[in-house]
Design an enzyme around this catalytic site. Structure first.
Site, short mmCIF file in Angstrom:
data_model
loop_
_atom_site.label_atom_id
_atom_site.label_comp_id
_atom_site.label_asym_id
_atom_site.label_seq_id
_atom_site.Cartn_x
_atom_site.Cartn_y
_atom_site.Cartn_z
N GLY A 37 0.93 -1.29 -0.10
CA GLY A 37 0.08 -0.20 0.31
C GLY A 37 1.13 1.17 0.22
O GLY A 37 0.34 2.65 -0.78
N HIS A 38 2.25 1.44 0.44
CA HIS A 38 3.01 2.47 0.24
C HIS A 38 4.10 2.26 0.00
O HIS A 38 5.11 1.96 0.12
CB HIS A 38 3.38 2.55 2.18
CG HIS A 38 4.06 3.62 2.57
ND1 HIS A 38 5.17 4.37 1.95
CD2 HIS A 38 2.99 4.78 2.63
CE1 HIS A 38 5.50 5.85 2.75
NE2 HIS A 38 4.38 5.98 2.96
#
Lengths: 157, 93
Positions: A37-38
């Site tokens: 997600g990052h």
């Protein structure tokens, strides 16, 4: 580092209570669900986890300075700077210095180095209290053993 | 030479961005100036450094929680200044 479990310190390289300094090592994993997600297609260590790594490094120094009788909790973050991106697989060296030990609180200066250069730094404030329960203390003792905290040396003064 | 109160008031003004002229010896740090416990750590840090002492915040907090002292005894600035003077004197004794 086991990011999902907030275990961000791998080894204590050096701890000097008299000099009020600690140096730890932390290996950023090559893969983690965090990186999904990052960010998708561009994985980076989140800044909040770098701050947490600096807090945990400072925390071990404080636990040592407080004779493993009290637990520090992060209370304030000042002047935190993320100077460049940290990518999966990088090896970090984190150094903390006890800036001030007050009554029930303490402040540290701490920095993360990667590739021989400072990449993050901050001044952190902690409140500290007697270990709130046996379970937490037991967990911290197990973590201490795992990362090479000189628990036995402290017990024997 | 500035008084202990003046030094404390200057520290509070600078640390908490409170206009200096609103800070008086009768001001209560919490009730009048709105300083919370976290901000007070910054003030304690600056006072510890400036006076070479260690404000016994834990002891004071415990005494207040136990009903053995009031917050006014420690956090009204003229009283805080007096406590600081006592700690400085004890250090030099």
């Amino acid at each position: 580092m086991r990011l999902e479990y907030f275990q961000l310190i791998d080894r204590i390289a050096e701890i000097d209570v008299d000099a009020r300094t600690v140096t730890v090592e932390a290996d950023v994993p090559s893969e983690s669900t965090i990186f999904e997600g990052h960010f998708p297609g561009y994985p980076l260590m989140p800044g909040v986890l770098l701050i947490e790594a600096m807090a945990q490094t400072s925390g071990w120094l404080l636990i040592a300075a407080l004779n493993f009788e009290r637990m520090p909790f992060l209370a304030a973050v000042k002047e935190a700077k993320m100077r460049r991106f940290i990518s999966p697989g990088e090896k970090l060296t984190i150094r903390a210095r006890l800036l001030h030990e007050g009554s029930g609180y303490a402040m540290t200066d701490v920095a993360i180095e990667a590739g021989g250069k400072t990449t993050c730094n901050a001044t952190l404030t902690f409140s500290h209290v007697p270990f709130p329960n046996a379970e937490l203390r037991s967990h911290m003792e197990a973590m201490a053993q795992k990362i090479g905290f000189p628990l036995e040396a402290m017990r024997h003064g | 030479m500035s008084t202990t109160f003046d030094q404390v008031a200057n520290i509070i003004a600078e640390t908490c961005d409170i206009p200096r002229d609103t800070i008086t010896p009768e001001s209560h740090a919490i009730d009048d100036l709105g300083i919370d416990s976290l901000d007070f750590l910054d003030i304690a840090f600056a006072i510890d450094k400036a006076f070479g002492i260690k404000l016994p915040l834990e002891k004071w907090t415990q005494e207040v929680n136990d009903g053995k002292a009031t917050t006014e005894q420690y956090f009204v600035l003229k009283n805080l200044s007096a406590r600081i003077d006592e700690l400085v004197a004890a250090k030099g004794a």
